[in-house]
Design a protein around this motif. Structure first.
Motif, PDB file in Angstrom:
ATOM      1  N   ARG A  26       0.873  -1.171   0.000  1.00 34.69           N
ATOM      2  CA  ARG A  26       0.000   0.000   0.000  1.00 34.69           C
ATOM      3  C   ARG A  26       0.910   1.221   0.000  1.00 34.69           C
ATOM      4  O   ARG A  26       1.471   1.605   1.021  1.00 34.69           O
ATOM      5  N   TYR A  27       1.043   1.826  -1.180  1.00 28.74           N
ATOM      6  CA  TYR A  27       1.981   2.937  -1.336  1.00 28.74           C
ATOM      7  C   TYR A  27       1.643   4.100  -0.412  1.00 28.74           C
ATOM      8  O   TYR A  27       2.525   4.729   0.157  1.00 28.74           O
ATOM      9  N   GLU A  28       0.357   4.387  -0.245  1.00 24.52           N
ATOM     10  CA  GLU A  28      -0.030   5.504   0.618  1.00 24.52           C
ATOM     11  C   GLU A  28       0.344   5.229   2.078  1.00 24.52           C
ATOM     12  O   GLU A  28       0.689   6.148   2.828  1.00 24.52           O
ATOM     13  N   ALA A  29       0.325   3.959   2.479  1.00 26.77           N
ATOM     14  CA  ALA A  29       0.718   3.604   3.845  1.00 26.77           C
ATOM     15  C   ALA A  29       2.230   3.749   4.017  1.00 26.77           C
ATOM     16  O   ALA A  29       2.709   4.246   5.050  1.00 26.77           O
ATOM     17  N   ILE A  30       2.992   3.337   3.010  1.00 30.91           N
ATOM     18  CA  ILE A  30       4.452   3.507   3.068  1.00 30.91           C
ATOM     19  C   ILE A  30       4.789   4.995   3.106  1.00 30.91           C
ATOM     20  O   ILE A  30       5.657   5.434   3.867  1.00 30.91           O
ATOM     21  N   ASP A  31       4.065   5.790   2.328  1.00 30.42           N
ATOM     22  CA  ASP A  31       4.259   7.233   2.318  1.00 30.42           C
ATOM     23  C   ASP A  31       4.042   7.815   3.717  1.00 30.42           C
ATOM     24  O   ASP A  31       4.869   8.569   4.235  1.00 30.42           O
ATOM     25  N   ALA A  32       2.943   7.452   4.348  1.00 28.95           N
ATOM     26  CA  ALA A  32       2.637   7.970   5.688  1.00 28.95           C
ATOM     27  C   ALA A  32       3.684   7.517   6.705  1.00 28.95           C
ATOM     28  O   ALA A  32       4.159   8.321   7.529  1.00 28.95           O
ATOM     29  N   ALA A  33       4.056   6.251   6.650  1.00 21.70           N
ATOM     30  CA  ALA A  33       5.043   5.723   7.601  1.00 21.70           C
ATOM     31  C   ALA A  33       6.404   6.386   7.406  1.00 21.70           C
ATOM     32  O   ALA A  33       7.093   6.699   8.378  1.00 21.70           O
ATOM     33  N   LEU A  34       6.784   6.640   6.154  1.00 21.46           N
ATOM     34  CA  LEU A  34       8.060   7.310   5.910  1.00 21.46           C
ATOM     35  C   LEU A  34       8.035   8.750   6.411  1.00 21.46           C
ATOM     36  O   LEU A  34       9.080   9.307   6.768  1.00 21.46           O
ATOM     37  N   GLY A  35       6.853   9.347   6.475  1.00 21.49           N
ATOM     38  CA  GLY A  35       6.738  10.672   7.083  1.00 21.49           C
ATOM     39  C   GLY A  35       7.127  10.615   8.551  1.00 21.49           C
ATOM     40  O   GLY A  35       7.869  11.481   9.053  1.00 21.49           O
ATOM     41  N   ALA A  36       6.662   9.589   9.262  1.00 23.60           N
ATOM     42  CA  ALA A  36       7.035   9.400  10.671  1.00 23.60           C
ATOM     43  C   ALA A  36       8.526   9.087  10.795  1.00 23.60           C
ATOM     44  O   ALA A  36       9.190   9.543  11.730  1.00 23.60           O
ATOM     45  N   VAL A  37       9.052   8.312   9.850  1.00 24.18           N
ATOM     46  CA  VAL A  37      10.484   7.983   9.851  1.00 24.18           C
ATOM     47  C   VAL A  37      11.311   9.260   9.695  1.00 24.18           C
ATOM     48  O   VAL A  37      12.324   9.444  10.375  1.00 24.18           O
ATOM     49  N   ALA A  38      10.889  10.168   8.805  1.00 19.58           N
ATOM     50  CA  ALA A  38      11.624  11.420   8.591  1.00 19.58           C
ATOM     51  C   ALA A  38      11.695  12.224   9.885  1.00 19.58           C
ATOM     52  O   ALA A  38      12.754  12.760  10.234  1.00 19.58           O
ATOM     53  N   VAL A  39      10.589  12.273  10.626  1.00 18.47           N
ATOM     54  CA  VAL A  39      10.555  13.012  11.892  1.00 18.47           C
ATOM     55  C   VAL A  39      11.510  12.365  12.897  1.00 18.47           C
ATOM     56  O   VAL A  39      12.332  13.047  13.520  1.00 18.47           O
ATOM     57  N   ARG A  40      11.411  11.039  13.060  1.00 19.77           N
ATOM     58  CA  ARG A  40      12.255  10.352  14.038  1.00 19.77           C
ATOM     59  C   ARG A  40      13.733  10.444  13.644  1.00 19.77           C
ATOM     60  O   ARG A  40      14.600  10.639  14.498  1.00 19.77           O
ATOM     61  N   ALA A  41      14.031  10.280  12.353  1.00 16.35           N
ATOM     62  CA  ALA A  41      15.428  10.388  11.903  1.00 16.35           C
ATOM     63  C   ALA A  41      15.972  11.778  12.223  1.00 16.35           C
ATOM     64  O   ALA A  41      17.113  11.915  12.662  1.00 16.35           O
ATOM     65  N   GLY A  42      15.146  12.796  12.042  1.00 18.94           N
ATOM     66  CA  GLY A  42      15.557  14.153  12.379  1.00 18.94           C
ATOM     67  C   GLY A  42      15.837  14.302  13.863  1.00 18.94           C
ATOM     68  O   GLY A  42      16.838  14.908  14.267  1.00 18.94           O
ATOM     69  N   GLU A  43      14.967  13.731  14.700  1.00 12.80           N
ATOM     70  CA  GLU A  43      15.147  13.797  16.157  1.00 12.80           C
ATOM     71  C   GLU A  43      16.429  13.098  16.592  1.00 12.80           C
ATOM     72  O   GLU A  43      17.121  13.561  17.495  1.00 12.80           O
ATOM     73  N   LEU A  44      16.719  11.968  15.953  1.00 11.40           N
ATOM     74  CA  LEU A  44      17.881  11.159  16.326  1.00 11.40           C
ATOM     75  C   LEU A  44      19.167  11.610  15.631  1.00 11.40           C
ATOM     76  O   LEU A  44      20.247  11.165  15.995  1.00 11.40           O
ATOM     77  N   GLY A  45      19.023  12.451  14.605  1.00 12.55           N
ATOM     78  CA  GLY A  45      20.174  12.778  13.775  1.00 12.55           C
ATOM     79  C   GLY A  45      20.666  11.554  13.025  1.00 12.55           C
ATOM     80  O   GLY A  45      21.866  11.364  12.835  1.00 12.55           O
ATOM     81  N   ALA A  46      19.731  10.715  12.593  1.00 15.18           N
ATOM     82  CA  ALA A  46      20.060   9.403  12.018  1.00 15.18           C
ATOM     83  C   ALA A  46      20.029   9.406  10.502  1.00 15.18           C
ATOM     84  O   ALA A  46      19.269  10.151   9.877  1.00 15.18           O
TER      85      ALA A  46
END
Length: 158
Positions: A98-118
Motif C-alpha cells: 500500500r503505497y499511501e501507507a508507506i508514504d505515511a510511515a516514511l513521514g514518521a520515519v523522517a521526523v524520528r530520523a531528524g530527532e535522532l540525527g540518524a
C-alpha cells in the motif's frame, strides 16, 4: 538535495558512522515470517517481539496501515517497523503493498530520523513479498526523506 545511495550489501549491517535507522515494511495482520524480517530476527529479537506486541495490543496503540514503530537494538541503531502492506498474499485485491501507507510511515520515519540525527538504511522496501515496484517507492523516499535532508542508503544483496 542529495540522492539515495545504492550499495551492494546487507541492510541489517548498515554502513557509515553515527546513528542509523533500518527501515522495513510489515503487514497489517501481525505476521512476521518471510522476507527481510527473517534477517532482522536472526540479528535481533527485539523488532519482532515489539511488532507482535504492537499488533496484539492494537486496540488502542495506533497500529495500522501507515503507522511506524521504532525499536532500539543498539546504542546507535534503531529499526523502524512500518505497516505498509495489507495482508500477505497477492489475490483478488491485487498485491499487498500500500503505497499511501508507506508514504505515511516514511513521514514518521523522517521526523524520528531528524530527532535522532540518524541516517536511514533499507532494502528495496515494498518490492519483495509485498509486490510493489521500485519505480513507485523511490519517489516516495525522495519526497519524504531526501527532501527532508535525511541521508538514505538502499542495500541490494550482492
Amino acid at each position: 538535495m542529495s540522492e539515495i545511495t545504492y550499495v551492494r550489501g546487507d541492510a541489517t549491517a548498515p554502513q557509515g558512522k553515527g546513528v542509523k535507522l533500518i527501515v522495513h515494511v510489515c503487514n497489517d495482520l501481525g505476521g512476521w515470517g518471510k522476507g527481510f524480517v527473517l534477517a532482522l530476527s536472526r540479528r535481533w529479537p527485539e523488532p519482532e517481539a515489539a511488532y507482535r506486541r504492537w499488533h496484539r495490543e492494537r486496540a488502542g496503540n495506533g497500529f495500522g496501515l501507515g503507522a511506524a514503530q521504532f525499536v532500539q537494538v543498539g546504542p546507535y541503531l534503531w529499526v523502524a517497523n512500518m505497516v505498509g502492506q495489507r495482508g500477505m498474499r497477492t489475490g483478488s485485491k491485487g498485491v499487498p503493498v500500500r503505497y499511501e501507507a508507506i508514504d505515511a510511515a516514511l513521514g514518521a520515519v523522517a521526523v524520528r530520523a531528524g530527532e535522532l540525527g540518524a541516517s536511514v538504511h533499507m532494502p528495496r522496501i515494498g518490492c519483495g513479498l509485498a509486490g510493489g515496484t521500485w519505480a513507485r517507492i523511490e519517489p516516495i523516499i525522495e519526497r519524504r526523506l531526501i527532501s527532508a535532508g535525511v541521508p538514505v542508503t538502499v542495500y541490494d544483496h550482492g
